[in-house]
Design a protein around this motif. Structure first.
Motif, short mmCIF file in Angstrom:
data_model
loop_
_atom_site.label_atom_id
_atom_site.label_comp_id
_atom_site.label_asym_id
_atom_site.label_seq_id
_atom_site.Cartn_x
_atom_site.Cartn_y
_atom_site.Cartn_z
N SER A 26 -19.23 -77.34 72.26
CA SER A 26 -20.10 -78.15 71.41
C SER A 26 -20.37 -77.49 70.08
O SER A 26 -20.86 -78.11 69.15
CB SER A 26 -21.44 -78.41 72.12
OG SER A 26 -22.18 -77.22 72.24
N PHE A 27 -20.05 -76.20 69.95
CA PHE A 27 -20.25 -75.50 68.69
C PHE A 27 -18.95 -75.34 67.91
O PHE A 27 -18.85 -74.52 67.02
CB PHE A 27 -20.87 -74.12 68.95
CG PHE A 27 -22.26 -74.19 69.50
CD1 PHE A 27 -23.32 -74.50 68.66
CD2 PHE A 27 -22.51 -73.99 70.83
CE1 PHE A 27 -24.61 -74.58 69.16
CE2 PHE A 27 -23.79 -74.05 71.34
CZ PHE A 27 -24.84 -74.35 70.49
N ALA A 28 -17.94 -76.11 68.25
CA ALA A 28 -16.65 -75.96 67.59
C ALA A 28 -16.17 -77.24 66.90
O ALA A 28 -15.01 -77.34 66.54
CB ALA A 28 -15.61 -75.50 68.61
N GLU A 29 -17.05 -78.21 66.73
CA GLU A 29 -16.64 -79.44 66.06
C GLU A 29 -16.45 -79.19 64.58
O GLU A 29 -17.11 -78.36 63.97
CB GLU A 29 -17.69 -80.53 66.33
CG GLU A 29 -17.79 -80.87 67.82
CD GLU A 29 -18.85 -81.92 68.09
OE1 GLU A 29 -18.79 -82.99 67.45
OE2 GLU A 29 -19.72 -81.68 68.93
N LEU B 40 -20.96 -75.27 58.52
CA LEU B 40 -20.27 -75.25 57.23
C LEU B 40 -19.04 -74.35 57.29
O LEU B 40 -17.98 -74.70 56.76
CB LEU B 40 -21.22 -74.78 56.12
CG LEU B 40 -22.30 -75.77 55.70
CD1 LEU B 40 -23.25 -75.11 54.70
CD2 LEU B 40 -21.68 -77.02 55.08
N ARG B 41 -19.16 -73.22 57.96
CA ARG B 41 -18.00 -72.33 58.07
C ARG B 41 -16.92 -72.95 58.95
O ARG B 41 -15.72 -72.83 58.65
CB ARG B 41 -18.43 -70.97 58.62
CG ARG B 41 -19.22 -70.13 57.62
CD ARG B 41 -19.19 -68.66 57.96
NE ARG B 41 -17.83 -68.12 57.90
CZ ARG B 41 -17.54 -66.84 58.20
NH1 ARG B 41 -18.50 -66.02 58.59
NH2 ARG B 41 -16.30 -66.41 58.12
N ILE C 11 -12.81 -71.90 61.59
CA ILE C 11 -12.96 -70.81 62.55
C ILE C 11 -13.98 -71.20 63.60
O ILE C 11 -14.69 -72.20 63.47
CB ILE C 11 -13.37 -69.51 61.85
CG1 ILE C 11 -14.71 -69.68 61.12
CG2 ILE C 11 -12.31 -69.09 60.86
CD1 ILE C 11 -15.18 -68.41 60.45
N ASP C 12 -14.07 -70.38 64.67
CA ASP C 12 -15.00 -70.71 65.75
C ASP C 12 -16.15 -69.73 65.80
O ASP C 12 -16.21 -68.76 65.02
CB ASP C 12 -14.28 -70.78 67.10
CG ASP C 12 -13.60 -69.46 67.47
OD1 ASP C 12 -14.10 -68.39 67.03
OD2 ASP C 12 -12.60 -69.49 68.20
N GLN D 12 -15.38 -65.94 66.17
CA GLN D 12 -14.89 -65.28 64.95
C GLN D 12 -16.03 -65.03 63.98
O GLN D 12 -16.07 -63.99 63.32
CB GLN D 12 -13.82 -66.17 64.29
CG GLN D 12 -12.52 -66.25 65.08
CD GLN D 12 -11.57 -67.28 64.47
OE1 GLN D 12 -11.84 -68.47 64.47
NE2 GLN D 12 -10.44 -66.79 63.96
N ILE D 13 -16.95 -65.96 63.88
CA ILE D 13 -18.07 -65.80 62.96
C ILE D 13 -18.99 -64.66 63.40
O ILE D 13 -19.40 -63.81 62.61
CB ILE D 13 -18.89 -67.10 62.86
CG1 ILE D 13 -18.04 -68.23 62.25
CG2 ILE D 13 -20.15 -66.89 62.02
CD1 ILE D 13 -18.71 -69.59 62.28
N ALA D 14 -19.31 -64.64 64.69
CA ALA D 14 -20.31 -63.71 65.22
C ALA D 14 -19.72 -62.41 65.73
O ALA D 14 -20.46 -61.57 66.27
CB ALA D 14 -21.11 -64.37 66.33
#
Length: 253
Positions: A9-12, A236-237, A243-244, A247-249
């Motif tokens: 749900s956090f990859a849309e 936004l990223r 990216i997912d 990768q961000i965190a």
């Protein structure tokens, strides 16, 4: 719901205001005590400052030098704690999004590690926003929209104050009406609830209850607002860079 489904749900790949606000509410509810306590610590100086100023005004006369010094110290302390709390809640929110344990000690460590750049960012951003407000208000909202995710950029990407502002401007470009809609909605909700609360508190006429009620709302709003900023930065990223969340965190590992 499985961990895989929750993580997905956090990859849309687009940015939607409703999804940002909805997921911010979910993260807040899942780890309410942690976010609320951090919000209380961040909001306490501002609430006490407002109450102290109100008491002084009610007593009549001109403010004393001691009171003015106290107000100045309170403003600086509120700004520092406010920015530090955003960094702490940012780490906690990312851990929750990654379905990892949320630990106050770990989040506090991340926030303290970036406290100097964050405070410098607060001064630079605050000064420029003040200039924007003086310049007929409109530039204030334009700059605030552009720099809405400057704090997450500063913490996650470990950039300096000016680079963080430029990074935020780059991320919000192309989505600024949606970002503006997000911050405007949050602002309106805060104003409406605050005004209703003040009307009720006038009828109650109790300093203790007034401080307590203001502190609760300020902590709740501050926590939710901070998480919404994190959700905005994440989406936004994802939308602009593909990216997912991992990768961000990954910088926190």
């Amino acid at each position: 719901m499985t961990n895989t489904a929750m993580s997905a749900s956090f990859a849309e790949s687009d940015f939607r205001v409703g999804r940002v606000l909805g997921r911010a509410a979910t993260i807040l509810s899942q780890h309410f005590i942690l976010f609320f306590l951090v919000g209380v610590v961040a909001a306490a100086p501002t609430v006490l400052l407002i109450q102290r100023n109100a008491d002084a005004m009610a007593g009549g006369g001109t403010p004393s030098v001691d009171l003015l010094i106290m107000i100045g110290i309170g403003v600086v302390l509120a700004m520092v704690l406010g920015m530090l709390s955003q960094a702490v809640m940012l780490h906690a929110a990312f851990q929750a999004m990654r379905l990892r344990p949320v630990n106050l000690g770990d989040s506090l460590r991340v926030g303290l590690a970036r406290v100097i750049p964050i405070v410098l960012l607060a001064f630079v951003m605050g000064f420029l926003l003040l200039l924007g407000f003086i310049a007929l208000v409109v530039p204030f909202f334009i700059l605030l929209t552009m720099w809405w995710v400057a704090t997450p950029a500063c913490v996650v990407e470990r950039t300096g104050p000016w680079t963080s502002l430029k990074r935020s401007a780059a991320l919000t470009k192309g989505h600024r009406w949606k970002v503006f809609g997000t911050l405007l909605l949050l602002f309106v909700v805060n104003v409406v609830v605050s005004q209703i609360l003040e009307i009720v508190l006038v009828l109650v006429k109790s300093d203790i209850l007034t401080i307590f009620a203001r502190l609760i709302w300020a902590a709740l709003y501050g926590a939710y607002n901070a998480i919404a900023v994190v959700m905005t930065y994440h989406d936004l990223r994802v939308a602009k860079e593909g990216i997912d969340i991992e990768q961000i965190a990954s910088v926190f590992d």
